[in-house]
Every structure is written in C-alpha cells, then in structure tokens.
Design a protein around this motif. Structure first.
Motif, PDB file in Angstrom:
ATOM      1  N   LEU A 292       0.840  -1.196   0.000  1.00  0.00           N
ATOM      2  CA  LEU A 292       0.000   0.000   0.000  1.00  0.00           C
ATOM      3  C   LEU A 292       0.872   1.241   0.000  1.00  0.00           C
ATOM      4  CD1 LEU A 292      -2.819   1.434   0.422  1.00  0.00           C
ATOM      5  CD2 LEU A 292      -2.296   1.333   2.876  1.00  0.00           C
ATOM      6  N   GLY A 293       0.623   2.145  -0.936  1.00  0.00           N
ATOM      7  CA  GLY A 293       1.296   3.430  -0.965  1.00  0.00           C
ATOM      8  C   GLY A 293       0.379   4.511  -0.418  1.00  0.00           C
ATOM      9  N   ILE A 294       0.860   5.268   0.563  1.00  0.00           N
ATOM     10  CA  ILE A 294       0.096   6.378   1.112  1.00  0.00           C
ATOM     11  C   ILE A 294       0.613   7.663   0.480  1.00  0.00           C
ATOM     12  CG2 ILE A 294      -0.570   7.612   3.200  1.00  0.00           C
ATOM     13  CD1 ILE A 294      -0.174   5.069   4.759  1.00  0.00           C
ATOM     14  N   ILE A 295      -0.266   8.377  -0.197  1.00  0.00           N
ATOM     15  CA  ILE A 295       0.119   9.567  -0.948  1.00  0.00           C
ATOM     16  C   ILE A 295      -0.725  10.755  -0.508  1.00  0.00           C
ATOM     17  CG2 ILE A 295       0.937   8.259  -2.960  1.00  0.00           C
ATOM     18  CD1 ILE A 295      -1.750   8.854  -4.315  1.00  0.00           C
ATOM     19  N   GLY A 296      -0.244  11.939  -0.851  1.00  0.00           N
ATOM     20  CA  GLY A 296      -0.955  13.160  -0.498  1.00  0.00           C
ATOM     21  C   GLY A 296       0.028  14.305  -0.391  1.00  0.00           C
ATOM     22  N   PRO A 297      -0.446  15.540  -0.407  1.00  0.00           N
ATOM     23  CA  PRO A 297       0.451  16.695  -0.313  1.00  0.00           C
ATOM     24  C   PRO A 297       1.055  16.808   1.079  1.00  0.00           C
ATOM     25  CG  PRO A 297      -1.838  17.402  -0.244  1.00  0.00           C
ATOM     26  CD  PRO A 297      -1.857  15.928  -0.530  1.00  0.00           C
ATOM     27  N   ASN A 298       2.018  17.705   1.220  1.00  0.00           N
ATOM     28  CA  ASN A 298       2.596  17.965   2.537  1.00  0.00           C
ATOM     29  C   ASN A 298       1.497  18.385   3.504  1.00  0.00           C
ATOM     30  OD1 ASN A 298       5.188  17.448   1.618  1.00  0.00           O
ATOM     31  ND2 ASN A 298       5.609  19.585   1.131  1.00  0.00           N
TER      32      ASN A 298
ATOM     33  N   LEU B 132       6.039   6.653  -9.310  1.00  0.00           N
ATOM     34  CA  LEU B 132       6.622   5.478  -8.663  1.00  0.00           C
ATOM     35  C   LEU B 132       5.556   4.708  -7.899  1.00  0.00           C
ATOM     36  CD1 LEU B 132      10.087   6.598  -7.223  1.00  0.00           C
ATOM     37  CD2 LEU B 132       9.659   4.795  -8.892  1.00  0.00           C
ATOM     38  N   ALA B 133       4.707   5.434  -7.191  1.00  0.00           N
ATOM     39  CA  ALA B 133       3.623   4.790  -6.451  1.00  0.00           C
ATOM     40  C   ALA B 133       2.702   4.024  -7.394  1.00  0.00           C
ATOM     41  CB  ALA B 133       2.832   5.835  -5.664  1.00  0.00           C
ATOM     42  N   SER B 134       2.396   4.623  -8.520  1.00  0.00           N
ATOM     43  CA  SER B 134       1.527   3.984  -9.500  1.00  0.00           C
ATOM     44  C   SER B 134       2.146   2.708 -10.041  1.00  0.00           C
ATOM     45  CB  SER B 134       1.245   4.959 -10.649  1.00  0.00           C
ATOM     46  OG  SER B 134       0.487   4.346 -11.669  1.00  0.00           O
TER      47      SER B 134
END
Length: 270
Positions: A36-42, A202-204
C-alpha cells in the motif's frame, strides 16, 4: 472478508494535536501480502497515520487492528515480532558494521544476553544478500551511501521477520535509480508493506493499492487506476495533469502541466 485476513484494519481512526485535528475518520482495510502506498500533499497526515499504525502515537479516537488484534493489546516484544518500521531519515550508528546493524533485527526474537547462533548468522547473510549488500557486510554503516544505508535498514527489518513492514518515505533524498531499486525490493518481499511516498508515478508503478489523503482525511483508496485520476490529482494537489497508460506496466502515468505562479498557485498562460 473476515477482519483476520486484513493486515491492517482501522475504524474511525482520528488523532488530534491539541485542538487541531490531524487525522479524521480513517477507515482503512489492507489485505495481507499487499503493498500500500500512502500519498498526499505535505501536511496531509501521511506520517501521522504511519505513526499511529506503529504505535508511536496513540489515536484520539477510533481503533486499529493488526492481523485481527487490537494494537494496544500487543506487548512491545510481540508487536516487534509482527511489525517492523523503517523511518524517513537514516539514523547514525557509530562504530557499527552493516552486518552488526542488520543483526539488531534479531532482538525481538532473542532472550536477553543470548549469543548469536549459526542460524542467526545465516539469516543475517541471507538478508544482506536479498538487499544486495553481501560485499558490504563488514563495512562501517556510516561509510555506506544513502541508498546502501536504506537497504541495510530494510535488511534489518527482514531479519526481524515481521508480517508487516512500515516505511516512512524511504526514498527521500535518493536518486531515481535507488528509488526504483528500493521500491522493487519492497515489492518482492513476502510480507505486507505500507509506505508513504511523494512520487506519484513510482507509487503507480509499484504499489498494489494507494491511499490518497488530504487535510487529514481519506480522499480515495484503491488501485492506482482508481485513485490517480486527473480530477482527484487536480483537487488534492492543485496541479493540472494528463493521465496515460505506461507502456511497460500499464498503470497510470502522470504528465504534469507547467506554468504556475508562485504567488497564488494559479496556472500562468503568459
């Protein structure tokens, strides 16, 4: 699906810093064996969520289960036998070789003052080989490159034999070659992996599922194709992009448009 089949299950998870809500209503279920990749802005809450998952922070409300058991019911040793953590910044280990660092992963499985067995040495050697550091086993940890240090820390986690590996931006400050190598290494491991990451492409390419956070809340969770849409990227990150299919792996490939004014974030058409 039974909750016992989930590596992580959270229900209405929230964490506040004083009067400020950092995480709100996080309902997460992650099947065992997935990455699982956790993504989001700062400031989205990525690191705070990870800190709750590995018990550095205690949630203000809600619950977390790891492999069907409430995390607060684990003893420290039992939790370390289930969960390993690799943090964003590589710590300093003075006067320690790469092999000695990796050997620290044995701690949750050893009795106090017990000696390192031949089986332990085999586990250490195997972990170093897995991350491609066999020839650096006797080299001082401080003399390793950034990418080599990260791989040594992952080898320590492998020796720990966890079922769940949590990493907070392990590719931070690394060049693209080592970013790819480390994520491909993580994907090859026989364990559940949760990683926070900034690089959406990279996450994708390398995560089975993505969790998109913004302002402490969940925006989307699912496959890269479900999460990485042009509309969601525009709304969360404030940028325009075009999504195409990557020619190698078929997952979404993001092409960004440029020309944003620094003062207000609006796209310039000058």
């Amino acid at each position: 699906m039974s909750r016992d089949n989930y590596a992580i299950y959270t229900d209405q998870l929230a964490w506040h810093s004083g009067d400020r809500a950092i995480l709100s209503n996080i309902n997460l279920s992650l099947t065992q064996g997935k990455m699982l990749g956790i993504i989001g802005p700062n400031g989205a809450g990525k690191s705070s969520l990870l800190r709750c998952l590995y018990r550095y922070l205690t949630p203000t409300s809600g619950s977390i289960e790891v492999f069907g058991q409430a995390i607060e019911t684990f003893s420290p040793k039992a939790f370390a036998q289930q969960v390993a953590v690799v943090l964003q910044d590589t710590p300093h280990y003075f006067d320690m070789t790469a092999a000695q660092l990796v050997a620290l992963g044995l701690t949750p499985h050893k009795r106090a003052f017990s000696m390192t067995s031949e089986q332990d040495k085999v586990r250490i050697d195997d972990a170093l080989a897995t991350v491609g550091l066999s020839e650096y086993a006797n080299q001082p940890y401080e003399q390793l490159s950034g990418g080599e240090k990260q791989r040594a820390l992952i080898a320590r986690a492998i020796v720990q034999q966890p079922k769940l590996l949590i990493l907070d931006e392990p590719t931070n400050h690394l060049d693209i070659r080592y970013q790819i190598q480390i994520l491909e290494l993580l994907r090859s491991l026989d364990m559940t992996v949760v990683i926070s990451i900034h690089d959406l492409n990279l996450a994708s390419a390398l995560c089975d599922e993505l969790l998109l956070l913004n302002k402490g809340g969940m925006v989307a969770k699912g496959t890269p194709k479900a999460v990485l849409t042009e509309q969601q990227i525009a709304e969360v990150f404030g940028v325009c992009c075009q999504i195409s299919q990557h020619p190698q792996h078929g997952q979404p490939q993001i092409s960004y448009f440029y020309g944003y004014r620094a003062d207000n974030g609006e796209q310039s058409h000058d």
